[in-house]
Design a protein around this motif. Structure first.
Motif, PDB file in Angstrom:
ATOM      1  N   GLY A  82       0.815  -1.216   0.000  1.00  0.00           N
ATOM      2  CA  GLY A  82       0.000   0.000   0.000  1.00  0.00           C
ATOM      3  C   GLY A  82       0.847   1.263   0.000  1.00  0.00           C
ATOM      4  O   GLY A  82       0.454   2.283  -0.566  1.00  0.00           O
ATOM      5  N   ASP A  83       2.024   1.203   0.641  1.00  0.00           N
ATOM      6  CA  ASP A  83       2.917   2.363   0.639  1.00  0.00           C
ATOM      7  C   ASP A  83       3.390   2.681  -0.769  1.00  0.00           C
ATOM      8  O   ASP A  83       3.431   3.845  -1.176  1.00  0.00           O
ATOM      9  N   PHE A  84       3.764   1.646  -1.510  1.00  0.00           N
ATOM     10  CA  PHE A  84       4.174   1.863  -2.896  1.00  0.00           C
ATOM     11  C   PHE A  84       3.028   2.447  -3.713  1.00  0.00           C
ATOM     12  O   PHE A  84       3.228   3.355  -4.525  1.00  0.00           O
ATOM     13  N   LEU A  85       1.833   1.922  -3.493  1.00  0.00           N
ATOM     14  CA  LEU A  85       0.658   2.439  -4.196  1.00  0.00           C
ATOM     15  C   LEU A  85       0.474   3.920  -3.891  1.00  0.00           C
ATOM     16  O   LEU A  85       0.329   4.736  -4.800  1.00  0.00           O
ATOM     17  N   HIS A  86       0.495   4.283  -2.628  1.00  0.00           N
ATOM     18  CA  HIS A  86       0.271   5.675  -2.223  1.00  0.00           C
ATOM     19  C   HIS A  86       1.362   6.603  -2.749  1.00  0.00           C
ATOM     20  O   HIS A  86       1.062   7.687  -3.273  1.00  0.00           O
ATOM     21  N   LEU A  87       2.604   6.198  -2.596  1.00  0.00           N
ATOM     22  CA  LEU A  87       3.719   7.054  -3.015  1.00  0.00           C
ATOM     23  C   LEU A  87       3.727   7.287  -4.531  1.00  0.00           C
ATOM     24  O   LEU A  87       3.825   8.433  -4.988  1.00  0.00           O
ATOM     25  N   PHE A  88       3.640   6.202  -5.294  1.00  0.00           N
ATOM     26  CA  PHE A  88       3.685   6.352  -6.744  1.00  0.00           C
ATOM     27  C   PHE A  88       2.426   7.046  -7.277  1.00  0.00           C
ATOM     28  O   PHE A  88       2.492   7.785  -8.256  1.00  0.00           O
ATOM     29  N   MET A  89       1.279   6.822  -6.636  1.00  0.00           N
ATOM     30  CA  MET A  89       0.071   7.536  -7.046  1.00  0.00           C
ATOM     31  C   MET A  89       0.219   9.028  -6.775  1.00  0.00           C
ATOM     32  O   MET A  89      -0.176   9.852  -7.608  1.00  0.00           O
ATOM     33  N   ALA A  90       0.768   9.377  -5.618  1.00  0.00           N
ATOM     34  CA  ALA A  90       0.942  10.793  -5.275  1.00  0.00           C
ATOM     35  C   ALA A  90       1.837  11.485  -6.299  1.00  0.00           C
ATOM     36  O   ALA A  90       1.511  12.574  -6.791  1.00  0.00           O
ATOM     37  N   VAL A  91       2.939  10.842  -6.651  1.00  0.00           N
ATOM     38  CA  VAL A  91       3.858  11.431  -7.633  1.00  0.00           C
ATOM     39  C   VAL A  91       3.174  11.537  -8.997  1.00  0.00           C
ATOM     40  O   VAL A  91       3.196  12.595  -9.644  1.00  0.00           O
ATOM     41  N   GLY A  92       2.561  10.453  -9.450  1.00  0.00           N
ATOM     42  CA  GLY A  92       1.912  10.447 -10.755  1.00  0.00           C
ATOM     43  C   GLY A  92       0.774  11.446 -10.854  1.00  0.00           C
ATOM     44  O   GLY A  92       0.662  12.179 -11.841  1.00  0.00           O
TER      45      GLY A  92
END
Length: 188
Positions: free
Chosen positions: A162-172
């Motif tokens: 979920g951390d990867f999901l949140h981080l990469f979504m925030a950047v994208g």
């Protein structure tokens, strides 16, 4: 504090700023609002303030089945009524969300992941075809988010899927928000 609460807080800030930004088209604002609702419920859940796993899952599913396709349609058809009028953006979001609910009720578990992945892949291909660097970087980040989450990738005990999901979504989403804002400024 839980790492998921921290990364969901970052996603909440980014999506809230996009949803609140008057310089973005309605479709981007609605998609960001759906993601912000899921992120807000995630912050409440992962901090333990108000654990609502069912509500968080519901809004995360709406993000996957409704917000991702709306975001993609916005960049595929930037001058369409779907991208630029609240009424059509809302109708699209409701219909896509309803299809997601039907798939969930029928226990088609892969539906949300398939819709999110297809939407982000279409956005990625569009950015390559039109040689749009910002959209390419933003879509690559969203693609990484969806793929890493689907593959259940974690990094030791520090970062969960979920951390990867949140981080990469925030950047994208931040990059795509900048792009849509620049496009709106050029059109004005």
């Amino acid at each position: 504090m839980n790492s998921l609460a921290i990364t969901d807080s970052l996603l909440l800030i980014v999506t809230f700023l996009i949803a609140y930004g008057a310089k973005h088209p309605p479709s981007i604002r609605i998609a960001a609002g759906l993601f912000a609702a899921a992120a807000f419920l995630g912050v409440l859940r992962f901090t333990g303030i108000l654990p609502l796993p069912t509500m968080h899952s519901f809004f995360s599913g709406l993000g996957a089945t409704s917000a991702y396709p709306l975001l993609t349609a916005t960049f595929l058809f930037p001058s369409s009524v779907l991208a630029n009028q609240w009424r059509f953006s809302s109708i699209f979001a409701v219909i896509a969300g309803a299809l997601g609910l039907v798939a969930s009720a029928l226990e088609v578990g892969i539906w949300a992941n398939a819709v999110a992945l297809t939407s982000v892949a279409a956005l990625f291909l569009r950015s390559i075809l039109f040689r749009d660097l910002l959209v390419l970087i933003g879509s690559m980040s969203l693609l990484a988010a969806v793929v890493l989450f689907a593959l259940n990738v974690s990094f030791a005990s520090l970062l969960k899927p979920g951390d990867f999901l949140h981080l990469f979504m925030a950047v994208g989403l931040a990059i795509l928000g900048v792009k849509s804002r620049a496009r709106e400024s050029q059109a004005a």
